[in-house]
Design a protein around this motif. Structure first.
Motif, PDB file in Angstrom:
ATOM      1  N   SER A  10       0.811  -1.226   0.139  1.00 12.20           N
ATOM      2  CA  SER A  10      -0.054   0.074   0.053  1.00 12.20           C
ATOM      3  C   SER A  10       0.918   1.205  -0.025  1.00 12.20           C
ATOM      4  O   SER A  10       1.980   1.241   0.502  1.00 12.20           O
ATOM      5  N   SER A  64      -7.723  -6.212   3.526  1.00 16.20           N
ATOM      6  CA  SER A  64      -8.664  -5.036   3.158  1.00 16.20           C
ATOM      7  C   SER A  64      -8.794  -4.169   4.661  1.00 16.20           C
ATOM      8  O   SER A  64      -8.725  -3.297   4.535  1.00 16.20           O
ATOM      9  N   GLU A  65      -8.644  -5.019   5.903  1.00 12.76           N
ATOM     10  CA  GLU A  65      -8.625  -4.343   7.070  1.00 12.76           C
ATOM     11  C   GLU A  65      -7.474  -3.532   7.358  1.00 12.76           C
ATOM     12  O   GLU A  65      -7.376  -2.487   7.624  1.00 12.76           O
ATOM     13  N   GLU A  77      -5.558  -2.167   4.804  1.00  7.27           N
ATOM     14  CA  GLU A  77      -5.530  -1.187   3.719  1.00  7.27           C
ATOM     15  C   GLU A  77      -6.553  -0.076   4.460  1.00  7.27           C
ATOM     16  O   GLU A  77      -6.438   1.093   4.416  1.00  7.27           O
ATOM     17  N   GLU A  78      -7.556  -0.618   5.064  1.00  7.01           N
ATOM     18  CA  GLU A  78      -8.556   0.532   5.705  1.00  7.01           C
ATOM     19  C   GLU A  78      -7.926   1.256   6.600  1.00  7.01           C
ATOM     20  O   GLU A  78      -8.295   2.324   6.940  1.00  7.01           O
ATOM     21  N   SER A 138      -5.601   3.750   5.240  1.00  3.72           N
ATOM     22  CA  SER A 138      -6.214   4.958   4.377  1.00  3.72           C
ATOM     23  C   SER A 138      -6.803   5.873   5.872  1.00  3.72           C
ATOM     24  O   SER A 138      -6.711   7.034   5.666  1.00  3.72           O
ATOM     25  N   LEU A 139      -7.260   5.056   6.938  1.00  6.15           N
ATOM     26  CA  LEU A 139      -7.577   5.969   8.034  1.00  6.15           C
ATOM     27  C   LEU A 139      -6.448   6.855   8.580  1.00  6.15           C
ATOM     28  O   LEU A 139      -6.414   8.193   8.823  1.00  6.15           O
ATOM     29  N   GLU A 187      -5.977   9.569   6.169  1.00  4.77           N
ATOM     30  CA  GLU A 187      -6.989  10.451   6.343  1.00  4.77           C
ATOM     31  C   GLU A 187      -6.411  11.456   7.712  1.00  4.77           C
ATOM     32  O   GLU A 187      -6.617  12.707   7.626  1.00  4.77           O
ATOM     33  N   SER A 241     -13.562   2.765  14.862  1.00  8.47           N
ATOM     34  CA  SER A 241     -14.835   2.612  14.129  1.00  8.47           C
ATOM     35  C   SER A 241     -15.822   3.393  14.749  1.00  8.47           C
ATOM     36  O   SER A 241     -15.714   3.551  15.953  1.00  8.47           O
TER      37      SER A 241
END
Length: 160
Positions: free
Chosen positions: A8, A33-34, A36-37, A40-41, A44, A67
């Motif tokens: 990533s 995917s977790e 990568e999430e 991304s967080l 951000e 979350s």
């Protein structure tokens, strides 16, 4: 749990090109995917902190990591703990008030007993005072009678 790992890229301020990340640990139990999430967080969060938002710092990064469900769970847990502490303080306050009420009842009982003793002594002293006043009047009356007798005797002696 083994998952596929892809690289990533995150762009950090001050860096000329995106930083490439490989999955650092395969035993985390997180899926690709977790991961990568999460990345991304984090990205951000970094972009928010660079924009000068008021939520920058640890509070902003904590919000980015958790979350909505996790935040609700943490808030519920925090509220439960706060309510538990509040109940404990209320219980302690009630115990303190109960102890003080008990102490005040005992002090009131002791004061009533002392008042009873003082009232009893007052009545005894009052009766004694009334008796002494009566005796004083009787003695004054007798003294006056004796004084009249003495004056009469002196008058008789002066006539002879």
């Amino acid at each position: 749990m083994m998952s596929e790992c892809t690289s990533s890229a995150l762009f950090f301020p001050g860096a000329e090109e995106p930083v490439q990340f490989q999955c650092p640990v395969q035993e985390t139990g997180l899926t690709t995917s977790e991961i990568e999430e999460l990345l991304s967080l984090l990205q951000e969060g970094n972009s928010n902190s660079n924009s000068g938002s008021p939520n920058s710092g640890s509070e902003g990064s904590n919000r980015a990591i958790y979350s909505v469900d996790e935040r609700q769970k943490r808030r519920k847990t925090s509220n439960r703990e706060s309510a538990r502490r509040s109940r404990w303080r209320k219980k302690r306050h009630l115990e303190d008030l109960t102890e003080e009420a008990s102490r005040l009842r005992m002090e009131n009982r002791e004061l009533k007993n002392r008042l009873g003793l003082v009232a009893q002594k007052f009545h005894v002293t009052r009766r004694e005072n009334e008796r002494l006043e009566s005796e004083s009047f009787a003695l004054w009356a007798r003294l006056l009678d004796l004084n009249r007798v003495l004056v009469a005797m002196q008058m008789q002696q002066s006539q002879y």
